[in-house]
Design a protein around this motif. Structure first.
Motif, PDB file in Angstrom:
ATOM      1  N   PHE A  73       0.849  -1.186   0.000  1.00 14.20           N
ATOM      2  CA  PHE A  73       0.000   0.000   0.000  1.00 14.20           C
ATOM      3  C   PHE A  73       0.888   1.242   0.000  1.00 14.20           C
ATOM      4  N   PRO A  74       0.399   2.354  -0.527  1.00 12.48           N
ATOM      5  CA  PRO A  74       1.184   3.585  -0.453  1.00 12.48           C
ATOM      6  C   PRO A  74       1.428   4.021   0.996  1.00 12.48           C
ATOM      7  N   LEU A  75       0.468   3.732   1.872  1.00 14.90           N
ATOM      8  CA  LEU A  75       0.557   4.080   3.285  1.00 14.90           C
ATOM      9  C   LEU A  75       1.302   2.971   4.019  1.00 14.90           C
ATOM     10  N   GLY A  76       2.181   3.342   4.943  1.00 13.92           N
ATOM     11  CA  GLY A  76       2.921   2.345   5.705  1.00 13.92           C
ATOM     12  C   GLY A  76       2.701   2.490   7.199  1.00 13.92           C
ATOM     13  N   ALA A  77       3.334   1.625   7.955  1.00 17.30           N
ATOM     14  CA  ALA A  77       3.180   1.597   9.409  1.00 17.30           C
ATOM     15  C   ALA A  77       3.606   2.909  10.058  1.00 17.30           C
ATOM     16  N   TYR A 158      -3.369  -4.533  13.788  1.00 19.33           N
ATOM     17  CA  TYR A 158      -3.605  -3.140  14.175  1.00 19.33           C
ATOM     18  C   TYR A 158      -3.498  -2.183  12.984  1.00 19.33           C
ATOM     19  N   PHE A 159      -2.769  -2.539  11.948  1.00 20.01           N
ATOM     20  CA  PHE A 159      -2.758  -1.707  10.744  1.00 20.01           C
ATOM     21  C   PHE A 159      -4.131  -1.739  10.082  1.00 20.01           C
ATOM     22  N   TYR A 160      -4.698  -2.926   9.961  1.00 17.76           N
ATOM     23  CA  TYR A 160      -6.003  -3.056   9.312  1.00 17.76           C
ATOM     24  C   TYR A 160      -7.147  -2.473  10.124  1.00 17.76           C
ATOM     25  N   THR A 161      -6.959  -2.257  11.423  1.00 19.25           N
ATOM     26  CA  THR A 161      -8.011  -1.631  12.223  1.00 19.25           C
ATOM     27  C   THR A 161      -7.875  -0.117  12.275  1.00 19.25           C
ATOM     28  N   ASP A 162      -6.885   0.434  11.615  1.00 25.98           N
ATOM     29  CA  ASP A 162      -6.698   1.889  11.594  1.00 25.98           C
ATOM     30  C   ASP A 162      -7.489   2.486  10.435  1.00 25.98           C
ATOM     31  N   GLU A 163      -8.349   3.445  10.746  1.00 29.31           N
ATOM     32  CA  GLU A 163      -9.211   4.043   9.717  1.00 29.31           C
ATOM     33  C   GLU A 163      -8.432   4.686   8.578  1.00 29.31           C
ATOM     34  N   GLN A 164      -7.228   5.184   8.846  1.00 32.55           N
ATOM     35  CA  GLN A 164      -6.418   5.788   7.791  1.00 32.55           C
ATOM     36  C   GLN A 164      -6.008   4.762   6.739  1.00 32.55           C
ATOM     37  N   ALA A 165      -5.916   3.504   7.146  1.00 31.54           N
ATOM     38  CA  ALA A 165      -5.487   2.450   6.225  1.00 31.54           C
ATOM     39  C   ALA A 165      -6.629   1.917   5.367  1.00 31.54           C
ATOM     40  N   TRP A 166      -7.865   2.093   5.802  1.00 32.71           N
ATOM     41  CA  TRP A 166      -8.993   1.491   5.112  1.00 32.71           C
ATOM     42  C   TRP A 166      -9.087   1.840   3.631  1.00 32.71           C
ATOM     43  N   PRO A 167      -8.896   3.081   3.235  1.00 34.70           N
ATOM     44  CA  PRO A 167      -8.978   3.378   1.793  1.00 34.70           C
ATOM     45  C   PRO A 167      -7.925   2.633   0.965  1.00 34.70           C
ATOM     46  N   PRO A 174     -16.992   0.118   9.155  1.00 35.63           N
ATOM     47  CA  PRO A 174     -18.168  -0.599   9.638  1.00 35.63           C
ATOM     48  C   PRO A 174     -19.436   0.219   9.439  1.00 35.63           C
ATOM     49  N   LEU A 175     -20.532  -0.469   9.345  1.00 36.39           N
ATOM     50  CA  LEU A 175     -21.816   0.211   9.211  1.00 36.39           C
ATOM     51  C   LEU A 175     -22.200   0.910  10.509  1.00 36.39           C
TER      52      LEU A 175
END
Length: 188
Positions: A73-77, A158-167, A174-175
């Motif tokens: 991903f373009p975004l990293g840890a 924890y990376f996948y639970t960060d909202e910044q990573a979602w896009p 989540p709904l």
């Protein structure tokens, strides 16, 4: 259930079950002062809840190796301060988990580089050597693989639970909005 901020039980068990060898390896090594590694640290520790500045520094390098900027991903840890995020979810009362995490970090930092014939600490290695070392741990089997799996697992989780990573992976979130994620507690 409720809103529990501790690590998932599967991750907790992995750290607890496999950290004794890592802790023993660190105890057997000569005492290592954190001052000896100050020149390798370009990472400033934020206000930390549980981790020491040294734990944070090493965990930042680990997470950056597992999830580098412009990798998958373009975004990293480092872009989301993943080590700080992990620290925010750790509980000071969970001494067994913290001992396991610290043991895994110390093993990776000080003992694991010897597996590929390098005397430098993990955090002083260039990215390609850090990646090579992690792959060596992955393939070594036993406790070395368990340390790799636990550190990689906690980083990815924890990376996948960060909202910044979602896009980055086309997740809209989540709904129903919540505070901290809710983790199922798996019983032994």
């Amino acid at each position: 259930m409720g809103n529990n901020s501790t690590l998932p039980s599967a991750t907790r068990r992995l750290f607890l079950q496999r950290s004794l060898l890592a802790l023993g390896a660190v105890v057997a090594a000569p005492a290592i002062s954190t001052a000896a590694f100050a020149d390798t640290s370009a990472i400033d520790a934020p206000s930390l809840k549980v981790l020491s500045a040294e734990d944070y520094r090493i965990l930042s390098v680990v997470t950056d190796t597992v999830i580098p900027r412009d990798g998958a991903f373009p975004l990293g840890a480092l872009d989301v301060d993943l080590a700080g995020r992990i620290d925010a979810y750790l509980e000071p009362e969970d001494t067994e988990l913290l001992q396991g995490l610290r043991g895994a970090l110390m093993f990776l930092e000080h003992k694991a580089p010897g597996l590929i014939g390098i005397d430098n600490p993990f955090s002083a290695l260039p990215q390609d050597q850090r990646e090579s070392l992690l792959l060596t741990l992955r393939d070594a089997g036993g406790d070395a693989t368990a340390v790799f799996a636990a550190l990689r697992g906690i980083s990815m989780f924890y990376f996948y639970t960060d909202e910044q990573a979602w896009p980055q992976f086309n997740y809209d979130g989540p709904l129903v909005k919540r505070g901290k994620p809710v983790y199922p507690q798996v019983r032994d």
